[in-house]
Design an enzyme around this catalytic site. Structure first.
Site, mmCIF file in Angstrom:
data_model
loop_
_atom_site.group_PDB
_atom_site.id
_atom_site.type_symbol
_atom_site.label_atom_id
_atom_site.label_comp_id
_atom_site.label_asym_id
_atom_site.label_seq_id
_atom_site.Cartn_x
_atom_site.Cartn_y
_atom_site.Cartn_z
ATOM 1 N N ARG D 88 1.051 -0.971 -0.763
ATOM 2 C CA ARG D 88 -0.078 -0.185 -0.309
ATOM 3 C C ARG D 88 1.192 1.490 -0.032
ATOM 4 O O ARG D 88 0.363 2.571 -0.956
ATOM 5 C CB ARG D 88 -1.111 0.371 1.187
ATOM 6 C CG ARG D 88 -2.081 -1.091 0.947
ATOM 7 C CD ARG D 88 -2.553 -1.652 -0.141
ATOM 8 N NE ARG D 88 -3.587 -2.461 -0.244
ATOM 9 C CZ ARG D 88 -3.252 -4.035 -0.627
ATOM 10 N NH1 ARG D 88 -1.659 -3.668 -1.118
ATOM 11 N NH2 ARG D 88 -4.587 -4.306 -0.726
ATOM 12 N N GLU D 91 2.334 1.300 -3.452
ATOM 13 C CA GLU D 91 0.981 2.262 -4.521
ATOM 14 C C GLU D 91 0.619 3.717 -4.074
ATOM 15 O O GLU D 91 0.374 4.311 -5.316
ATOM 16 C CB GLU D 91 -0.770 1.376 -3.917
ATOM 17 C CG GLU D 91 -1.301 1.587 -4.599
ATOM 18 C CD GLU D 91 -2.868 0.944 -4.245
ATOM 19 O OE1 GLU D 91 -2.704 -0.235 -5.099
ATOM 20 O OE2 GLU D 91 -3.847 1.060 -4.267
ATOM 21 N N SER D 114 14.618 14.996 2.369
ATOM 22 C CA SER D 114 15.577 13.603 2.662
ATOM 23 C C SER D 114 14.807 12.989 3.752
ATOM 24 O O SER D 114 14.373 13.037 4.273
ATOM 25 C CB SER D 114 16.565 15.312 3.603
ATOM 26 O OG SER D 114 17.708 13.838 3.876
#
Lengths: 147, 147, 147, 147, 147, 147, 147, 147, 147, 147
Positions: D88, D91, D114
């Site tokens: 997830r 995604e 960063s």
């Protein structure tokens, strides 16, 4: 404690020795067949009392029962699958995937079928032209969050 | 004659302009929704009379109807799928694939579920906790040839 | 109708010509900045009235507004990302992913953070040692279905 | 001395035997939960006094404490992740990545967030519609060197 | 506005027609040679007054100057590089990478050399046994955030 | 005789036990730091008298010294590197590679920088805004054979 | 019970010691040569009485016979194959695949040649210009399900 | 002159318009069906008089005939094939490849079946249980050079 | 100016129209056959006077001659090669690569055969058992820099 | 019997202990150097009397001699090769592959250079500008089967 692979090997061995089927184990445990099997193959979890029933039936120590309640690192198939049984599922996505996406959006809107709040069943469907494998999936529809 | 991509684009455009759903087209054509949609998305074929009905409804020329009867080079999803709707199907193989294989062998023997002699349906399943996507697949069991 | 790429190009061009920021567009549309931007970059949908507001502000035709309400084929980054801004997110998964998984299971049980019922915000966090990018994500916890 | 894998296995075992949570360990060590967990999973380092506190709590030898201060070869997830919890996150990059890049440049200029001067927190956010996973990231903005 | 590819093509063409070297352009723009070249090849940005100087020298419209100030989607080499000039850099990572990591940690601690706050120079180093390519890189050391 | 992995492990262990730095070993051996380290990490060779000095300092048997003179199968990083220290070098190729190629051809002609007749140094460069990693590479220019 | 690899190793060892050919084993078992060999190499199953005959001939325990009746995870070649014998088969798909597809559709319609209800034979075909390998495949034609 | 793709497209178009089958073309040209089809699909060559006959039958200019005699860059399938007709051939290598290799070595020695001095036929094999696709391959056995 | 692809296409077309062989062009240009051909296929450079001779012979404008002197982005084969002519070279590395490495080190020490200061010839070697392709490569031995 | 890896390890060890070169072994066995070495590295076979001579010279048991006559699963390099010695061969295909293909077709017609009926030699070529590696390959020309 066992690594996941050792755990699965223990389960397989006990199942063979006691001549149990996945179906019998699942019925004893009280969890749908494919979900129970997935858990015992290291791809899911059982609730404590279910894990205990599984361990008891298979004659495995309490430690195994406990291990079966711990969320595993899921993903038990290297892709694309080389085994024909699994490849056919993969092929179904290749061929029917785009249509599936269209139909889901048409019937529901902008969202997905959950693979988490998800249930699956595999049955033998008698057929005079040769029996069929019947797979039923039911996943909660999850709409994309809107504002 | 059209390339497959041009064909699919023509279909999509006509569908939008005539404000048709895949469900309405499928019903008119007389083919299950996801199979009809797959064919119109270049992943399957229709029989000549079905292709004609589709072309008529969409107001497309006879050439399109003919093209819809020619077996395409199947495979409309680049893997792993990046779209969440399709990825969830892929994830189901990752997680439930090994259990699926065990159950198929247990219930049938050494063979596979066909993805060719295969039928699939997607429905909206009402549920008080949130409606669900219900997918039903039925594929012929094919035993490995024995001697 | 536009292909997704053409649509995104139209939006980008109009945004440049009207010297609008994503933040201004989002505020006008009434949708959180990153979600509005994702939709305008072809990675999400807007509700009809939101799409209309966006099209109006950008001076784009009604057809564009309509197109913005259609679920796209999501996935706008080729992996691993070559652009350093995106790669750093990828690296965060590589480095903190295993710990994230442990913490989620410890705090919630066997389940996941949804990427669908999901909200994300990016803010500038002033800091005397150099300002910071602050990212907040909130995704619904989805427990694995149990039986 | 231990290989990184052996080190992580020792930590996991001790944690299980002493029935500690990652949260309890982190609190004892005095390092944010996900950073402490990442270090103990071989994806980061602790300062000497922190490593000693961790080793003490877990009942592990001084050698382990020392090993926890050595920079590891980072990267603990094979990509794309097969586990749904991690996928997830992946995604989210696929879908929100392009928008994230636009927003960062709009708010900051030509530079990045960063992943080194970086902090991350995971919390349980109560919600009447179902609790949510709340992730907060804060990374220093690094502008590209200009001349 | 131009796509990044069109922009780069315009620059290359103008450079050829005006018989300019990258070195001459860089000197005129006032930016180190490889950084100026990278920006003109769509892998970086120039400040507005630098972009204007570049556009002027190359005889390109103001629109080009503006485009050169917009952060691009970085990543201009498909990996592994097939061109031998670039492959040798790749090989240097394969062969000297592990030693580089050890030395950085030994000299600095747990952190990295920034590729953002980063400067690079390429020079011709005369040598009686055959001239040499001299590459100098200077990147800010970024320590991992500690607590 | 040792496999390369066993050899490297022996070296690492001896280095830890004798509390030596790579820099100290290199100085004793009389080979530049990164080249000496690369050889000891199984990515290069030492001359016999250098290998003996290294083995002596580390208290390792003559067999190890001999093994360090045998050309290894080079390539000690799986690509793309997941470790941030190494990834930044990889990113430098992605971003500055095309400019590097242009500059090399402009300054030298049609040829490459050798990665074989090659020298590399890593130093700590003090800087009031934060110290920097300074990398110097010097590779012989090799022109393509002409006729 | 044996892992598949151990099983295959046992078979190979017994075959060597008893100086049997695959052809002799297949004839004794009563299964076509390549199918029998595939099963003994862990890529197929034998019926119980066939497995027993194989085990007897090879002097292997009953447990082996039983194991040979269990459907394996198929897929014994990593792709593309590096071995020239196997690569040539792969090359045949690359070169003759598109023509094969056209011919199958022309002769049969929209369907495939089954690799499950499938039989294969390899023979030595004498030829004055040098003997030839003759491969015969026979797979059931499976038409796509129509409606 | 035509690119290979344009050539193939011309052939396909002419074949459709003249309602010819690959079988009819092959018979007219005097070359086995799959070899003739492969050549017309850009995966092989025809002799000049064969190419002329093909061009004549299809009503294509002399230039096309000439182009059909030029060795193409072979390889017309992206691997693994997504189309089920081609995937089944790929699967046959996965499953029967290791056995094929054993049998070839047993029957011939250390060598391969040529894919160059190679002939292939596809026929419809009538069968009361459903017709079958019969594939016959005949490739020259090439022994490894010995000394 | 031409893109590399356009340049190569121009050369191929002129070669066909003037019915020249690569051998004839190379002889006229005064560069070994395979090196001249590689340059004309966009994988190398010619010296100005050689490029002019090539352009003259092929009847191409001065601009083409100039373009042939510019170092290209090398790498004209996607790997692994699908074309059998090229794949066999690839297979030679797979099979004889490890032995080649051993022999080079045995005969020369720790270094490589240059692919830059490199020459290659392809000849037809008459043989009563069938003519042979004779490939001769000569690359400068480059020793690893020592200290 | 030995696995291929064990076999190769035995050979390497014996070669080191007896201080033999590959060249000496090859001369004793009576097989060209690179072919003999390839066989001993598990990438080829020797004839029985050659294998016996090799085993004798290396002081290895008869079982080893026998194993050296069994066709191995060829392919001893993971691609692309990370070792510079092997990578240069790979690069030669990338750069000179397309020209090689043209020349082969021009000199021979539609066919390939065999990698099976194939011979290869590596020699040290003295050169005042630095010695060179001279590689000679001779492979039988195999024309595509015509009809």
């Amino acid at each position: 404690m066992y690594t996941r692979e050792a755990l699965v090997e223990l389960v397989r061995q006990a199942k063979r020795e006691r001549k149990l089927t996945w179906g019998e184990i699942a019925q004893h445990v009280g969890v749908p067949e494919i979900h129970c099997t997935a858990a015992l193959l290291g791809q899911g979890t059982l609730k404590p009392h279910q894990a205990e029933r599984a361990a008891q039936l298979l004659g495995l120590p309490a430690e195994v029962a406990e291990a079966l309640t711990v969320p595993p690192y899921r993903g038990g198939v290297s892709m694309p699958p080389t085994d024909p049984v699994l490849y056919r599922l993969y092929e179904i996505i290749l061929v029917y995937g785009p249509a599936f996406k269209e139909i889901v959006h048409e019937k529901f809107g902008d969202g997905i079928m959950s693979a988490i709040d998800f249930e699956m069943h595999v049955e033998r469907e008698p057929d005079p032209h040769g029996d069929r494998v019947r797979v039923t999936m039911s996943g909660k529809y999850l709409p994309y969050r809107t504002f």
